[in-house]
Design a protein around this motif. Structure first.
Motif, PDB file in Angstrom:
ATOM      1  N   ASP A  46       0.808  -1.268   0.044  1.00 33.11           N
ATOM      2  CA  ASP A  46      -0.013  -0.039  -0.095  1.00 33.11           C
ATOM      3  C   ASP A  46       0.894   1.236  -0.084  1.00 33.11           C
ATOM      4  O   ASP A  46       0.336   2.262  -0.439  1.00 33.11           O
ATOM      5  CB  ASP A  46      -1.013   0.220   1.332  1.00 33.11           C
ATOM      6  N   GLU A  47       1.901   1.293   0.418  1.00 32.40           N
ATOM      7  CA  GLU A  47       3.025   2.277   0.530  1.00 32.40           C
ATOM      8  C   GLU A  47       4.296   1.965   0.091  1.00 32.40           C
ATOM      9  O   GLU A  47       4.630   0.768   0.212  1.00 32.40           O
ATOM     10  CB  GLU A  47       3.183   2.698   2.160  1.00 32.40           C
ATOM     11  N   PRO A  48       4.994   3.016  -0.543  1.00 32.35           N
ATOM     12  CA  PRO A  48       6.320   2.803  -1.259  1.00 32.35           C
ATOM     13  C   PRO A  48       7.177   2.024   0.148  1.00 32.35           C
ATOM     14  O   PRO A  48       7.371   3.010   1.232  1.00 32.35           O
ATOM     15  CB  PRO A  48       6.802   3.883  -1.579  1.00 32.35           C
ATOM     16  N   GLN A  49       7.642   0.990   0.127  1.00 30.20           N
ATOM     17  CA  GLN A  49       8.684   0.734   0.973  1.00 30.20           C
ATOM     18  C   GLN A  49       9.900   1.326   1.448  1.00 30.20           C
ATOM     19  O   GLN A  49      10.317   1.370   2.665  1.00 30.20           O
ATOM     20  CB  GLN A  49       8.904  -1.144   0.859  1.00 30.20           C
ATOM     21  N   CYS A  50      10.354   1.746   0.350  1.00 29.16           N
ATOM     22  CA  CYS A  50      11.812   2.435   0.573  1.00 29.16           C
ATOM     23  C   CYS A  50      11.440   3.966   1.345  1.00 29.16           C
ATOM     24  O   CYS A  50      12.343   4.159   2.218  1.00 29.16           O
ATOM     25  CB  CYS A  50      12.346   2.818  -0.790  1.00 29.16           C
ATOM     26  N   VAL A  51      10.503   4.450   0.820  1.00 22.66           N
ATOM     27  CA  VAL A  51      10.069   5.723   1.847  1.00 22.66           C
ATOM     28  C   VAL A  51       9.724   5.193   3.313  1.00 22.66           C
ATOM     29  O   VAL A  51      10.062   5.975   4.155  1.00 22.66           O
ATOM     30  CB  VAL A  51       8.661   6.251   1.195  1.00 22.66           C
ATOM     31  N   GLN A  52       9.319   4.282   3.488  1.00 20.03           N
ATOM     32  CA  GLN A  52       8.904   3.786   4.986  1.00 20.03           C
ATOM     33  C   GLN A  52      10.161   3.698   5.805  1.00 20.03           C
ATOM     34  O   GLN A  52      10.145   4.026   6.834  1.00 20.03           O
ATOM     35  CB  GLN A  52       8.103   2.490   4.938  1.00 20.03           C
ATOM     36  N   VAL A  53      11.262   2.950   5.059  1.00 19.28           N
ATOM     37  CA  VAL A  53      12.285   2.481   6.097  1.00 19.28           C
ATOM     38  C   VAL A  53      13.305   3.593   5.803  1.00 19.28           C
ATOM     39  O   VAL A  53      14.601   3.521   6.637  1.00 19.28           O
ATOM     40  CB  VAL A  53      13.079   1.172   5.275  1.00 19.28           C
ATOM     41  N   CYS A  54      13.376   4.741   4.908  1.00 17.77           N
ATOM     42  CA  CYS A  54      14.350   5.661   4.880  1.00 17.77           C
ATOM     43  C   CYS A  54      14.544   6.333   6.117  1.00 17.77           C
ATOM     44  O   CYS A  54      13.564   7.046   6.481  1.00 17.77           O
ATOM     45  CB  CYS A  54      14.222   6.760   3.677  1.00 17.77           C
ATOM     46  N   PRO A  55      15.770   6.339   6.752  1.00 16.97           N
ATOM     47  CA  PRO A  55      15.884   7.347   8.086  1.00 16.97           C
ATOM     48  C   PRO A  55      16.088   8.708   7.818  1.00 16.97           C
ATOM     49  O   PRO A  55      16.069   9.547   8.817  1.00 16.97           O
ATOM     50  CB  PRO A  55      17.095   6.654   8.720  1.00 16.97           C
ATOM     51  N   VAL A  56      16.147   8.972   6.665  1.00 13.16           N
ATOM     52  CA  VAL A  56      16.665  10.512   6.249  1.00 13.16           C
ATOM     53  C   VAL A  56      15.444  11.268   5.414  1.00 13.16           C
ATOM     54  O   VAL A  56      15.502  12.377   5.279  1.00 13.16           O
ATOM     55  CB  VAL A  56      17.942  10.757   5.916  1.00 13.16           C
ATOM     56  N   ALA A  57      14.626  10.612   5.124  1.00 12.60           N
ATOM     57  CA  ALA A  57      13.306  10.926   4.297  1.00 12.60           C
ATOM     58  C   ALA A  57      13.659  11.744   3.082  1.00 12.60           C
ATOM     59  O   ALA A  57      13.644  12.939   2.697  1.00 12.60           O
ATOM     60  CB  ALA A  57      12.362  12.008   5.295  1.00 12.60           C
ATOM     61  N   CYS A  58      14.726  10.961   2.326  1.00 16.60           N
ATOM     62  CA  CYS A  58      15.242  11.704   1.077  1.00 16.60           C
ATOM     63  C   CYS A  58      14.831  10.998  -0.271  1.00 16.60           C
ATOM     64  O   CYS A  58      15.300  11.013  -1.212  1.00 16.60           O
ATOM     65  CB  CYS A  58      16.792  11.503   0.998  1.00 16.60           C
ATOM     66  N   ILE A  59      13.298  10.317  -0.149  1.00 19.18           N
ATOM     67  CA  ILE A  59      12.891   9.755  -1.331  1.00 19.18           C
ATOM     68  C   ILE A  59      11.504  10.528  -1.677  1.00 19.18           C
ATOM     69  O   ILE A  59      10.268   9.731  -1.317  1.00 19.18           O
ATOM     70  CB  ILE A  59      12.778   8.262  -1.148  1.00 19.18           C
ATOM     71  N   PRO A  60      11.578  11.446  -2.622  1.00 15.91           N
ATOM     72  CA  PRO A  60      10.291  12.106  -3.066  1.00 15.91           C
ATOM     73  C   PRO A  60       9.777  11.424  -4.418  1.00 15.91           C
ATOM     74  O   PRO A  60      10.692  10.828  -4.768  1.00 15.91           O
ATOM     75  CB  PRO A  60      10.473  13.547  -2.934  1.00 15.91           C
ATOM     76  N   VAL A  61       8.738  11.963  -4.609  1.00 12.74           N
ATOM     77  CA  VAL A  61       8.307  11.543  -6.047  1.00 12.74           C
ATOM     78  C   VAL A  61       9.355  12.309  -7.258  1.00 12.74           C
ATOM     79  O   VAL A  61       9.520  13.415  -7.022  1.00 12.74           O
ATOM     80  CB  VAL A  61       6.887  12.206  -6.442  1.00 12.74           C
ATOM     81  N   ASN A  62       9.567  11.679  -8.352  1.00 14.46           N
ATOM     82  CA  ASN A  62      10.325  12.143  -9.097  1.00 14.46           C
ATOM     83  C   ASN A  62       9.344  12.991 -10.233  1.00 14.46           C
ATOM     84  O   ASN A  62       8.936  12.676 -10.698  1.00 14.46           O
ATOM     85  CB  ASN A  62      11.030  11.106  -9.938  1.00 14.46           C
ATOM     86  N   PRO A  63       9.829  14.403 -10.119  1.00 13.88           N
ATOM     87  CA  PRO A  63       9.062  15.279 -11.069  1.00 13.88           C
ATOM     88  C   PRO A  63       9.295  15.043 -12.336  1.00 13.88           C
ATOM     89  O   PRO A  63       8.438  15.312 -13.206  1.00 13.88           O
ATOM     90  CB  PRO A  63       9.374  16.691 -10.394  1.00 13.88           C
ATOM     91  N   GLU A  64      10.059  14.294 -12.811  1.00 17.44           N
ATOM     92  CA  GLU A  64      10.269  14.043 -13.980  1.00 17.44           C
ATOM     93  C   GLU A  64       9.779  12.907 -14.581  1.00 17.44           C
ATOM     94  O   GLU A  64       9.600  12.605 -15.913  1.00 17.44           O
ATOM     95  CB  GLU A  64      11.807  13.852 -14.593  1.00 17.44           C
ATOM     96  N   HIS A  65       9.120  12.207 -13.872  1.00 18.44           N
ATOM     97  CA  HIS A  65       8.434  10.913 -13.950  1.00 18.44           C
ATOM     98  C   HIS A  65       7.052  10.504 -13.315  1.00 18.44           C
ATOM     99  O   HIS A  65       6.620  10.034 -12.539  1.00 18.44           O
ATOM    100  CB  HIS A  65       9.277   9.657 -13.707  1.00 18.44           C
ATOM    101  N   ILE A  66       6.216  11.723 -13.612  1.00 14.85           N
ATOM    102  CA  ILE A  66       4.929  11.580 -12.986  1.00 14.85           C
ATOM    103  C   ILE A  66       4.021  10.745 -13.885  1.00 14.85           C
ATOM    104  O   ILE A  66       3.756  10.657 -14.933  1.00 14.85           O
ATOM    105  CB  ILE A  66       4.026  13.053 -13.129  1.00 14.85           C
ATOM    106  N   GLU A  67       3.500   9.913 -12.790  1.00  8.69           N
ATOM    107  CA  GLU A  67       2.724   8.847 -13.685  1.00  8.69           C
ATOM    108  C   GLU A  67       1.343   8.557 -12.825  1.00  8.69           C
ATOM    109  O   GLU A  67       1.386   8.682 -11.459  1.00  8.69           O
ATOM    110  CB  GLU A  67       3.235   7.434 -13.733  1.00  8.69           C
ATOM    111  N   SER A  68       0.230   8.320 -13.128  1.00  7.15           N
ATOM    112  CA  SER A  68      -1.094   7.880 -12.609  1.00  7.15           C
ATOM    113  C   SER A  68      -1.253   6.637 -12.075  1.00  7.15           C
ATOM    114  O   SER A  68      -0.093   5.632 -12.194  1.00  7.15           O
ATOM    115  CB  SER A  68      -2.448   7.977 -13.552  1.00  7.15           C
ATOM    116  N   ARG A  69      -2.035   6.292 -11.031  1.00  7.07           N
ATOM    117  CA  ARG A  69      -2.096   5.007 -10.478  1.00  7.07           C
ATOM    118  C   ARG A  69      -2.460   3.808 -11.314  1.00  7.07           C
ATOM    119  O   ARG A  69      -1.865   2.649 -11.300  1.00  7.07           O
ATOM    120  CB  ARG A  69      -3.225   5.090  -9.344  1.00  7.07           C
ATOM    121  N   ASP A  70      -3.031   4.289 -12.364  1.00  5.33           N
ATOM    122  CA  ASP A  70      -3.427   3.324 -13.365  1.00  5.33           C
ATOM    123  C   ASP A  70      -2.265   3.056 -14.491  1.00  5.33           C
ATOM    124  O   ASP A  70      -1.799   1.871 -14.644  1.00  5.33           O
ATOM    125  CB  ASP A  70      -4.442   3.758 -14.408  1.00  5.33           C
ATOM    126  N   THR A  71      -1.241   4.004 -14.685  1.00  7.22           N
ATOM    127  CA  THR A  71      -0.037   3.798 -15.303  1.00  7.22           C
ATOM    128  C   THR A  71       0.876   2.797 -14.141  1.00  7.22           C
ATOM    129  O   THR A  71       1.744   1.917 -14.869  1.00  7.22           O
ATOM    130  CB  THR A  71       0.601   5.041 -15.438  1.00  7.22           C
TER     131      THR A  71
END
Length: 82
Positions: A46-71
């Motif tokens: 349900d959630e991106p696992q890398c974001v969940q475990v990252c201790p420094v919160a350095c994993i945002p959405v990549n603005p160059e690769h915006i995709e819909s949930r369907d995509t």
């Protein structure tokens, strides 16, 4: 949307093994995410696992690769079909 690891990454090694798509790899200086493999864990969790475990919160959405949930679902199905 693919995720992106910023230069705030401390190379702690916790994100790479959490990625169900093997989209995370060690780049020249920090970990990187292959946007062609990243589904933000759609199809796996349900959630991106890398974001969940990252201790420094350095994993945002990549603005160059915006995709819909369907995509992201389509990408997931393409990746698991291989």
């Amino acid at each position: 949307m693919a995720l992106l690891i910023t230069d705030e990454c401390i190379n702690c090694d916790v994100c790479e093994p959490e990625c169900p798509n093997q989209a995370i790899y060690l780049g020249a200086e920090i970990y990187e995410i292959d946007p062609h493999k990243c589904t933000e864990c759609v199809g796996h969790f349900d959630e991106p696992q890398c974001v969940q475990v990252c201790p420094v919160a350095c994993i945002p959405v990549n603005p160059e690769h915006i995709e819909s949930r369907d995509t992201l679902w389509q990408k997931y199905h393409r990746l698991v079909a291989v």
